[in-house]
Design an enzyme around this catalytic site. Structure first.
Site, PDB file in Angstrom:
ATOM      1  N   LYS A 181      38.000   5.037  41.556  1.00 48.00           N
ATOM      2  CA  LYS A 181      38.928   3.914  41.592  1.00 48.00           C
ATOM      3  C   LYS A 181      38.124   2.626  41.574  1.00 48.00           C
ATOM      4  O   LYS A 181      37.304   2.370  42.461  1.00 48.00           O
ATOM      5  CB  LYS A 181      39.776   3.996  42.857  1.00 48.00           C
ATOM      6  CG  LYS A 181      40.761   2.856  42.991  1.00 48.00           C
ATOM      7  CD  LYS A 181      41.687   3.091  44.155  1.00 48.00           C
ATOM      8  CE  LYS A 181      42.661   1.952  44.294  1.00 48.00           C
ATOM      9  NZ  LYS A 181      43.505   2.123  45.487  1.00 48.00           N
ATOM     10  N   ARG A 191      49.926  -5.939  44.300  1.00 41.93           N
ATOM     11  CA  ARG A 191      49.839  -6.698  45.566  1.00 41.93           C
ATOM     12  C   ARG A 191      51.195  -7.291  45.904  1.00 41.93           C
ATOM     13  O   ARG A 191      51.606  -7.336  47.057  1.00 41.93           O
ATOM     14  CB  ARG A 191      48.775  -7.805  45.455  1.00 41.93           C
ATOM     15  CG  ARG A 191      47.386  -7.309  45.103  1.00 41.93           C
ATOM     16  CD  ARG A 191      46.623  -6.818  46.315  1.00 41.93           C
ATOM     17  NE  ARG A 191      45.618  -5.832  45.956  1.00 41.93           N
ATOM     18  CZ  ARG A 191      44.395  -6.091  45.514  1.00 41.93           C
ATOM     19  NH1 ARG A 191      44.003  -7.337  45.368  1.00 41.93           N
ATOM     20  NH2 ARG A 191      43.566  -5.114  45.223  1.00 41.93           N
ATOM     21  N   ARG A 202      38.174  -5.827  47.375  1.00 40.42           N
ATOM     22  CA  ARG A 202      37.827  -4.476  47.820  1.00 40.42           C
ATOM     23  C   ARG A 202      36.487  -4.026  47.232  1.00 40.42           C
ATOM     24  O   ARG A 202      36.245  -2.838  47.057  1.00 40.42           O
ATOM     25  CB  ARG A 202      38.920  -3.495  47.402  1.00 40.42           C
ATOM     26  CG  ARG A 202      40.332  -3.860  47.831  1.00 40.42           C
ATOM     27  CD  ARG A 202      41.226  -2.630  47.784  1.00 40.42           C
ATOM     28  NE  ARG A 202      42.633  -2.920  47.793  1.00 40.42           N
ATOM     29  CZ  ARG A 202      43.336  -3.390  48.835  1.00 40.42           C
ATOM     30  NH1 ARG A 202      42.725  -3.639  49.983  1.00 40.42           N
ATOM     31  NH2 ARG A 202      44.627  -3.601  48.735  1.00 40.42           N
ATOM     32  N   LYS A 233      41.152   5.485  37.855  1.00 38.14           N
ATOM     33  CA  LYS A 233      42.093   4.383  37.980  1.00 38.14           C
ATOM     34  C   LYS A 233      41.372   3.055  37.924  1.00 38.14           C
ATOM     35  O   LYS A 233      40.358   2.925  38.593  1.00 38.14           O
ATOM     36  CB  LYS A 233      42.806   4.544  39.323  1.00 38.14           C
ATOM     37  CG  LYS A 233      43.760   3.466  39.686  1.00 38.14           C
ATOM     38  CD  LYS A 233      44.323   3.749  41.045  1.00 38.14           C
ATOM     39  CE  LYS A 233      45.266   2.618  41.368  1.00 38.14           C
ATOM     40  NZ  LYS A 233      45.786   2.702  42.701  1.00 38.14           N
ATOM     41  N   SER A 259      49.705  -1.133  37.668  1.00 31.53           N
ATOM     42  CA  SER A 259      50.653  -2.249  37.628  1.00 31.53           C
ATOM     43  C   SER A 259      50.325  -3.290  36.558  1.00 31.53           C
ATOM     44  O   SER A 259      51.193  -3.685  35.780  1.00 31.53           O
ATOM     45  CB  SER A 259      50.730  -2.909  39.007  1.00 31.53           C
ATOM     46  OG  SER A 259      49.462  -3.374  39.439  1.00 31.53           O
ATOM     47  N   TYR A 298      54.605   3.756  35.678  1.00 28.11           N
ATOM     48  CA  TYR A 298      55.904   3.215  36.081  1.00 28.11           C
ATOM     49  C   TYR A 298      56.967   3.472  35.016  1.00 28.11           C
ATOM     50  O   TYR A 298      58.142   3.261  35.268  1.00 28.11           O
ATOM     51  CB  TYR A 298      55.754   1.713  36.399  1.00 28.11           C
ATOM     52  CG  TYR A 298      54.762   1.499  37.530  1.00 28.11           C
ATOM     53  CD1 TYR A 298      55.158   1.699  38.854  1.00 28.11           C
ATOM     54  CD2 TYR A 298      53.425   1.171  37.284  1.00 28.11           C
ATOM     55  CE1 TYR A 298      54.250   1.557  39.894  1.00 28.11           C
ATOM     56  CE2 TYR A 298      52.512   1.032  38.310  1.00 28.11           C
ATOM     57  CZ  TYR A 298      52.928   1.225  39.615  1.00 28.11           C
ATOM     58  OH  TYR A 298      52.023   1.107  40.644  1.00 28.11           O
TER      59      TYR A 298
HETATM   60  C1  PBG Z   1      46.037   1.423  47.573  1.00 23.00           C
HETATM   61  C2  PBG Z   1      46.546   1.463  46.178  1.00 23.00           C
HETATM   62  C3  PBG Z   1      46.529   0.426  45.228  1.00 23.00           C
HETATM   63  C4  PBG Z   1      47.163   0.934  44.100  1.00 23.00           C
HETATM   64  C5  PBG Z   1      47.553   2.241  44.380  1.00 23.00           C
HETATM   65  N1  PBG Z   1      47.134   2.553  45.660  1.00 23.00           N
HETATM   66  C6  PBG Z   1      46.043  -0.978  45.343  1.00 23.00           C
HETATM   67  C7  PBG Z   1      44.615  -1.285  45.532  1.00 23.00           C
HETATM   68  O1  PBG Z   1      43.765  -0.424  45.681  1.00 23.00           O
HETATM   69  O2  PBG Z   1      44.300  -2.487  45.554  1.00 23.00           O
HETATM   70  C8  PBG Z   1      47.379   0.172  42.815  1.00 23.00           C
HETATM   71  C9  PBG Z   1      48.453   0.704  41.908  1.00 23.00           C
HETATM   72  C10 PBG Z   1      48.806  -0.248  40.823  1.00 23.00           C
HETATM   73  O3  PBG Z   1      48.204  -1.326  40.671  1.00 23.00           O
HETATM   74  O4  PBG Z   1      49.746   0.085  40.082  1.00 23.00           O
HETATM   75  N2  PBG Z   1      47.025   1.863  48.491  1.00 23.00           N
END
Ligand code: PBG
Length: 308
Positions: A181, A191, A202, A233, A259, A298
């Site tokens: 990730k 967010r 992060r 991801k 997203s 989605y």
């Molecule tokens: C963390 C999490 C995130 C996403 C899924 N699980 C956000 C992140 O790591 O900042 C992102 C999913 C998306 O952007 O569609 N709980």
């Protein structure tokens, strides 16, 4: 003839629909940066989940948006916390008709927005976070999740969760590990989707977008710790990683079409700049072509209906 020789399949069962449920919501709340996606109420979540399963999607991935947050993300492990309550709703409605998954991460529940708990200096404390993940995993398994999605990128998270599940007789609860990730700008709209309280970034726990070899190392570690499936991801800017993961992994590989990838296409389509349906199917096909067995998107329910 084109159908006869087509190399890549895209089927509803390969798609997983992420869903958001907000504590205390009386009406579904639109997410401005993700047109068409909402924070559900408990009731509208049940309906959306049933419709997606009816459309043939392979699984659901649930995210909770709590009404109150604290430093350790208490609502994540509370049996009455929104994510656990909603898991119970969906498991009782759907039984084993779908694979019910839950995001196993603290960021939606912490008042600082990080995926873990912080030490005295304000840095994420990897090992203290693992204890919280083990508790969260048990709460989610108890609430009826078939599969857990640890997404916090803490070292050792898969092993700790696997042991906690096994020790509590949840040997059949699976783990879809967010293994590779990346610290990505494409998470922006998410967010808003979970009312994230994060102010920093992060970078200390998610991967550097420039690193490919590291992704394979993370995947290897997660498999050794007991992951039943691994994830890359985001998807689109990382299709080379998806491909490398698919070639190396002995377990199924998922890719999360996140997203920001959703919002770009919805934004362009709303402006009439691209053909929405063709673009979505092309994107999903490209992720499958790169080698992903499963795609979190989605558009899962809508695309499943088209593919049918
Ligand atoms: C963390 C999490 C995130 C996403 C899924 N699980 C956000 C992140 O790591 O900042 C992102 C999913 C998306 O952007 O569609 N709980």
């Amino acid at each position: 003839m084109r159908r006869l020789v087509s190399e890549t399949t895209l089927r509803p069962r390969q798609l997983i629909l992420p869903l958001f449920v907000a504590e205390g919501a009386q009406e579904p709340r639109p997410i401005g940066s993700m047109p068409g996606v909402v924070q559900h109420t408990r009731d509208t979540l049940r309906r959306a989940a049933a419709e997606a399963v009816e459309a043939g999607v392979g699984g659901l991935m649930l995210f909770g948006v709590p009404a109150t947050r604290d430093a350790v993300g208490s609502a994540a492990t509370d049996v009455d916390g929104i994510l656990n309550v909603a898991l119970r709703d969906l498991r009782s409605d759907l039984g084993d008709d779908t694979v019910l998954m839950a995001d196993t991460c603290l960021d939606e529940f912490t008042d600082h927005g990080h995926c873990g708990v912080l030490d005295a200096s304000g840095t994420v404390d990897n090992d203290a976070t693992l204890d919280r993940y083990a508790e969260m995993a048990l709460a989610q398994a108890e609430a009826g999740a078939h599969m857990l999605g640890p997404s916090g990128m803490m070292d050792g998270q898969v092993g700790v969760i696997r042991r906690a599940l096994d020790d509590a007789d949840y040997a059949e609860t699976g783990i879809l590990a967010y293994s590779a990730k990346y610290a990505s700008a494409f998470y922006g709209p998410f967010r808003e989707a979970v009312d994230s309280q994060l102010t920093g970034d992060r970078n200390t726990y998610q991967q550097d977008p420039g690193n490919a070899r590291e992704a394979l190392r993370e995947i290897e570690l997660d498999i050794a710790e007991g992951a039943d499936a691994v994830m890359v991801k985001p998807a689109l800017a990382y299709l080379d990683i998806v491909k490398a993961a698919a070639e190396a992994s002995p377990v199924p590989v998922a890719a999360y079409n996140i997203s920001g990838e959703y919002s770009m296409i919805e934004g362009a389509a709303a402006n009439g700049w691209i053909d929405r349906e063709r673009t979505i199917l092309e994107v999903l096909t490209s992720i499958r072509r790169a080698g992903a067995d499963l795609i979190l998107t989605y558009w899962a329910a809508e695309a499943a209906a088209w593919l049918d």
